[in-house]
Design a protein around this motif. Structure first.
Motif, mmCIF file in Angstrom:
data_model
loop_
_atom_site.group_PDB
_atom_site.id
_atom_site.type_symbol
_atom_site.label_atom_id
_atom_site.label_comp_id
_atom_site.label_asym_id
_atom_site.label_seq_id
_atom_site.Cartn_x
_atom_site.Cartn_y
_atom_site.Cartn_z
ATOM 1 N N ASP A 6 20.952 -8.917 10.720
ATOM 2 C CA ASP A 6 20.930 -7.830 10.225
ATOM 3 C C ASP A 6 19.684 -7.617 9.069
ATOM 4 O OD1 ASP A 6 22.752 -4.605 9.058
ATOM 5 O OD2 ASP A 6 20.772 -5.259 9.582
ATOM 6 N N LYS A 7 18.189 -6.653 9.303
ATOM 7 C CA LYS A 7 17.584 -7.027 8.306
ATOM 8 C C LYS A 7 17.091 -5.334 7.546
ATOM 9 C CE LYS A 7 14.773 -9.349 11.587
ATOM 10 N NZ LYS A 7 13.507 -9.430 12.428
ATOM 11 N N ARG A 8 18.235 -4.493 7.873
ATOM 12 C CA ARG A 8 18.069 -3.598 6.564
ATOM 13 C C ARG A 8 18.284 -3.959 4.990
ATOM 14 N NH1 ARG A 8 23.463 -0.045 8.678
ATOM 15 N NH2 ARG A 8 23.748 -2.981 8.765
ATOM 16 N N PRO A 9 17.365 -3.209 4.425
ATOM 17 C CA PRO A 9 17.333 -3.659 3.108
ATOM 18 C C PRO A 9 18.931 -3.442 2.272
ATOM 19 C CG PRO A 9 16.000 -1.702 3.286
ATOM 20 C CD PRO A 9 16.296 -1.868 4.635
ATOM 21 N N ALA A 10 19.764 -3.030 2.533
ATOM 22 C CA ALA A 10 21.192 -2.996 2.146
ATOM 23 C C ALA A 10 21.877 -4.512 1.936
ATOM 24 C CB ALA A 10 21.906 -1.412 2.332
ATOM 25 N N VAL A 11 21.195 -4.512 3.208
ATOM 26 C CA VAL A 11 22.439 -6.166 3.785
ATOM 27 C C VAL A 11 21.456 -7.197 2.716
ATOM 28 C CG1 VAL A 11 22.526 -7.756 5.770
ATOM 29 C CG2 VAL A 11 22.441 -5.857 6.002
ATOM 30 N N PRO A 12 22.848 -7.862 1.719
ATOM 31 C CA PRO A 12 22.570 -8.498 0.779
ATOM 32 C C PRO A 12 21.913 -10.066 1.550
ATOM 33 C CG PRO A 12 24.716 -8.470 1.288
ATOM 34 C CD PRO A 12 24.165 -7.475 1.619
ATOM 35 N N LEU A 13 20.736 -11.222 1.085
ATOM 36 C CA LEU A 13 20.390 -12.618 2.040
ATOM 37 C C LEU A 13 22.143 -13.317 1.151
ATOM 38 C CD1 LEU A 13 16.812 -12.488 0.744
ATOM 39 C CD2 LEU A 13 17.817 -11.798 2.503
ATOM 40 N N THR A 14 23.133 -13.500 2.555
ATOM 41 C CA THR A 14 23.964 -14.102 1.346
ATOM 42 C C THR A 14 24.464 -14.743 2.671
ATOM 43 O OG1 THR A 14 25.585 -12.691 2.848
ATOM 44 C CG2 THR A 14 25.406 -12.726 0.117
ATOM 45 N N PRO A 15 25.055 -15.963 2.810
ATOM 46 C CA PRO A 15 25.802 -16.624 3.697
ATOM 47 C C PRO A 15 26.351 -16.340 4.650
ATOM 48 C CG PRO A 15 25.896 -18.197 2.003
ATOM 49 C CD PRO A 15 25.599 -16.985 0.788
ATOM 50 N N GLN A 16 27.086 -14.763 4.403
ATOM 51 C CA GLN A 16 28.062 -14.298 5.519
ATOM 52 C C GLN A 16 27.058 -13.226 5.596
ATOM 53 O OE1 GLN A 16 27.953 -14.777 2.180
ATOM 54 N NE2 GLN A 16 30.164 -15.535 1.852
ATOM 55 N N ASN A 17 26.426 -12.879 5.692
ATOM 56 C CA ASN A 17 25.058 -12.093 6.423
ATOM 57 C C ASN A 17 24.065 -12.868 6.786
ATOM 58 O OD1 ASN A 17 26.420 -9.439 5.994
ATOM 59 N ND2 ASN A 17 25.260 -9.913 3.594
ATOM 60 N N LYS A 70 0.939 -1.294 -0.051
ATOM 61 C CA LYS A 70 -0.019 -0.102 -0.136
ATOM 62 C C LYS A 70 0.558 0.664 0.182
ATOM 63 C CE LYS A 70 -3.555 -1.804 2.471
ATOM 64 N NZ LYS A 70 -4.826 -2.392 3.458
ATOM 65 N N ASP A 71 0.125 2.395 -0.456
ATOM 66 C CA ASP A 71 1.354 3.780 -0.228
ATOM 67 C C ASP A 71 2.339 3.644 -1.027
ATOM 68 O OD1 ASP A 71 -0.023 4.037 2.670
ATOM 69 O OD2 ASP A 71 -1.185 4.474 1.468
ATOM 70 N N THR A 72 2.340 2.867 -2.042
ATOM 71 C CA THR A 72 2.939 3.284 -2.819
ATOM 72 C C THR A 72 2.713 2.789 -4.119
ATOM 73 O OG1 THR A 72 5.472 2.571 -3.197
ATOM 74 C CG2 THR A 72 4.458 1.040 -2.447
ATOM 75 N N GLU A 73 3.828 3.056 -5.466
ATOM 76 C CA GLU A 73 3.436 2.810 -6.770
ATOM 77 C C GLU A 73 4.743 1.710 -7.875
ATOM 78 O OE1 GLU A 73 1.831 7.208 -8.774
ATOM 79 O OE2 GLU A 73 3.785 6.012 -9.212
ATOM 80 N N LYS A 74 5.703 1.807 -6.434
ATOM 81 C CA LYS A 74 6.706 1.157 -6.235
ATOM 82 C C LYS A 74 6.788 -0.035 -5.456
ATOM 83 C CE LYS A 74 9.445 3.914 -10.367
ATOM 84 N NZ LYS A 74 11.024 4.800 -10.214
ATOM 85 N N PRO A 75 6.936 -1.592 -5.735
ATOM 86 C CA PRO A 75 7.602 -2.165 -4.528
ATOM 87 C C PRO A 75 8.601 -1.832 -3.932
ATOM 88 C CG PRO A 75 7.065 -3.758 -6.443
ATOM 89 C CD PRO A 75 7.292 -2.243 -6.612
ATOM 90 N N SER A 76 8.591 -1.656 -1.965
ATOM 91 C CA SER A 76 9.728 -1.178 -1.350
ATOM 92 C C SER A 76 10.906 -2.343 -1.623
ATOM 93 C CB SER A 76 8.998 -1.557 0.202
ATOM 94 O OG SER A 76 9.098 -2.494 0.186
ATOM 95 N N ARG A 77 12.039 -1.998 -0.727
ATOM 96 C CA ARG A 77 12.583 -3.112 -1.368
ATOM 97 C C ARG A 77 13.381 -3.839 0.243
ATOM 98 N NH1 ARG A 77 17.647 1.659 -4.885
ATOM 99 N NH2 ARG A 77 15.748 1.788 -6.148
ATOM 100 N N THR A 78 12.512 -3.703 0.996
ATOM 101 C CA THR A 78 12.946 -4.965 2.201
ATOM 102 C C THR A 78 12.619 -6.155 1.446
ATOM 103 O OG1 THR A 78 10.645 -4.135 2.509
ATOM 104 C CG2 THR A 78 12.172 -3.121 3.366
ATOM 105 N N HIS A 79 13.412 -7.170 2.146
ATOM 106 C CA HIS A 79 13.228 -8.293 2.198
ATOM 107 C C HIS A 79 11.928 -9.229 2.002
ATOM 108 C CE1 HIS A 79 17.318 -8.160 0.732
ATOM 109 N NE2 HIS A 79 17.532 -7.775 2.306
ATOM 110 N N LEU A 80 11.133 -9.351 1.294
ATOM 111 C CA LEU A 80 10.249 -9.818 1.446
ATOM 112 C C LEU A 80 9.987 -11.247 1.962
ATOM 113 C CD1 LEU A 80 6.813 -8.887 -0.041
ATOM 114 C CD2 LEU A 80 7.321 -11.310 -0.138
#
Length: 551
Positions: free
Chosen positions: A459-470, A410-420
């Motif tokens: 770390d749940k910040r959007p900038a943190v990639p979903l990798t084994p190191q994280n 909701k409330d946005t034209e583009k999907p958010s970049r947070t991990h879903l």
């Protein structure tokens, strides 16, 4: 005579009017004023139970029944006598002095005109549990009574582990069951695969954390078995319970079978080492022999060239000395240089042979030790997984803790970049656990999804990639990219058909494996999944609203 009748009628009429007026005046006076100088309070005999986050009514009734609106009603927790949770006085609820955490959460909803002064408490927390006192006061009299509130919190799924029994004998093992996060103290029960309760002579250990949540643990000696389930159930009631299962067997070696003891294991390991050493010796001997043979041939040909002799396969015997010398020099060049090249080539081939022998052996040994190639073996560790709606992405909807699907943000034209994605309620720290995720329903194919595990406090910040190191280990699907795991580089995984993904987590060996349940085959294994607590997770993807679910 007429006059007498009229006087008597008038007298009867006046008497009736006086009676009616007296009745009319009496009824409202009794309703408006307490009719009793003394009274008692009626409350439940046992405790009142409720779930955390729900609403509850603490019952309290004045006896005999009368209108208590002119009286004072006070509710307070026994731990805080001087600051009430609710104070009713002067025909209204007072804002002060009350405990701040109760404001906006308490009310009197029982009907005070009928003598009901029950307290309704909303959004109950674990801190609200304990003894509450209901006190009703008039100018001549007061009375109070206690109501006990228990707040039920369902804890985590039991974690079971198996260890060698010391002094148990008879092929027995020590099985431990533990679970945390309960309120009040739960009941722990052991059962065999037939559902019969096992009477454990050992006491159940209960401990409380600073928040008041109870952790429970127990252990028992049990006959070692490869096929008989052992279940541990921790419960508050039939509706609020968790269960874990395990095969009571110690997985000490890939070839371990019932009846194999430590001595047999040691002998097997020694024989394996001897065989490996023998193979290495044979390979080295062949390599040295080949190099010696090549070197010897080179020396012989060199010696023949120095003596002016030609190799037997060349027929230039009629040539003169100058030509012979030229041919000998040419022979030296054509013999020595290819010899060196052949020797180098043979050495390279030997190294290649060593690699082709050793690497598959290591791979087979590792595969057998982890028991990963046989889907029928890992599926017996299947556990019940529930998705935690409180920790889900806002664009994910959870149905009955099993099904997850994406809804338009909701409330946005583009999907958010947070991990879903959404985590499970369960976390694992030891043992083996298997669950299945259905990613395709019927003929409808999803456009994207991913499943796997994550470590605690990632770390749940959007900038943190979903990798084994994280702290993320996942198998992903995208219609354009296909199947892949989140390593760098990402190896492609060829899958012809996939409806259900099997996920097998071995906390003790730090491995995570994915299976194609349709073909009962292994897709990929992470071999260095190390953390203290593991949380299963899944994502229905952003591209479509087709659900995926825990099987």
């Amino acid at each position: 005579m007429f006059t007498t009748f009229g006087n008597r009628g008038t007298m009867h009429l006046g008497l009736c009017l006086r009676v009616l007026i007296l009745v009319a005046l009496t009824v409202p006076i009794r309703a408006a004023q307490p009719a009793q100088e003394t009274f008692t309070l009626t409350v439940p005999n046992g405790p009142t139970s409720t779930l955390s986050g729900s609403s509850v009514s603490l019952l309290c009734q004045v006896s005999p029944l009368f209108n208590v609106e002119p009286l004072e009603v006070r509710w307070y927790h026994s731990s805080n006598i001087h600051s009430p949770a609710l104070l009713y006085k002067d025909h209204k609820i007072q804002e002060t002095p009350v405990v701040p955490r109760y404001r906006g959460r308490v009310s009197l909803t029982g009907g005070m005109e009928r003598g009901n002064v029950s307290l309704t408490l909303e959004r109950v927390t674990l801190e609200d549990r304990g003894e509450y006192v209901c006190q009703v006061s008039s100018e001549q009299w007061y009375e109070k009574a206690s109501v006990f509130l228990t707040v039920n919190v369902t804890g985590r799924e039991p974690v079971l582990s198996v260890a060698e029994a010391r002094g148990g004998g008879g092929g027995q093992v020590n099985v431990t069951c533990s679970s945390e996060g309960w309120s009040p103290q739960p009941k722990l029960t052991w059962r065999n695969k037939d559902g019969a309760e096992i009477r454990n002579e050992q006491e159940v250990l209960n401990t409380s954390d600073p928040q008041g949540l109870v952790s429970v643990s127990s252990w028992l000696l049990y006959a070692c078995s490869y096929s008989d389930w052992l279940a541990c159930t921790v419960s508050l009631s039939e509706e609020a319970k968790r269960e874990g299962r395990i095969l009571p067997h110690i997985y000490t070696a890939p070839t371990a079978v019932p009846g194999v003891y430590k001595e047999a294991l040691i002998v097997t390991l020694i024989l394996s080492l001897v065989i490996i050493c023998a193979l290495c010796s044979v390979i080295l001997c062949k390599r040295r022999g080949s190099m010696w043979s090549s070197s010897q041939k080179s020396r012989n040909r060199s010696d023949q060239a120095e003596l002016g002799q030609r190799p037997a396969d060349q027929t230039e015997l009629g040539k003169g000395p100058a030509e012979t010398e030229h041919l000998i020099k040419g022979a030296e060049n054509t013999v020595q240089t290819p010899t060196e090249q052949r020797a180098a080539g043979e050495e390279f081939n030997l190294e290649g042979a060593e690699n082709t022998v050793q690497t598959p052996t290591e791979q087979r040994a590792a595969g057998e030790e982890l028991n990963l190639n046989d889907w029928h073996h890992v599926k017996i560790f299947k556990v019940n997984i529930l998705l935690d709606e409180k920790n889900a992405h806002p664009a994910i909807r959870i149905n009955k803790g099993k099904r997850a699907h994406y809804v338009k943000e909701k409330d946005t034209e583009k999907p958010s970049r947070t991990h879903l994605h959404v985590f499970s309620e369960e976390r694992f720290s030891s043992g083996q656990h298997y669950w299945e995720v259905k990613v395709k329903d019927g003929t409808t194919e999803k456009l994207s999804w991913y499943v796997g595990v994550a470590r605690e406090n990632v770390d749940k910040r959007p900038a943190v990639p979903l990798t084994p190191q994280n702290g993320f280990w996942i198998l992903s699907y995208d219609k354009e990219q296909g199947f892949h795991v989140n390593t760098d580089p990402q190896p492609p995984i060829t899958v012809a058909k996939l409806t259900i993904v099997g996920v097998f987590l071995d906390c003790d060996r730090h491995t995570l494996s994915f299976y194609n349940v349709d073909t009962k085959s292994l897709l990929y294994t992470f071999t260095d999944v190390k953390t203290s607590n593991y949380f299963p997770l899944l994502s229905p993807g952003r591209c479509d609203k087709i659900p995926i679910k825990i099987n």
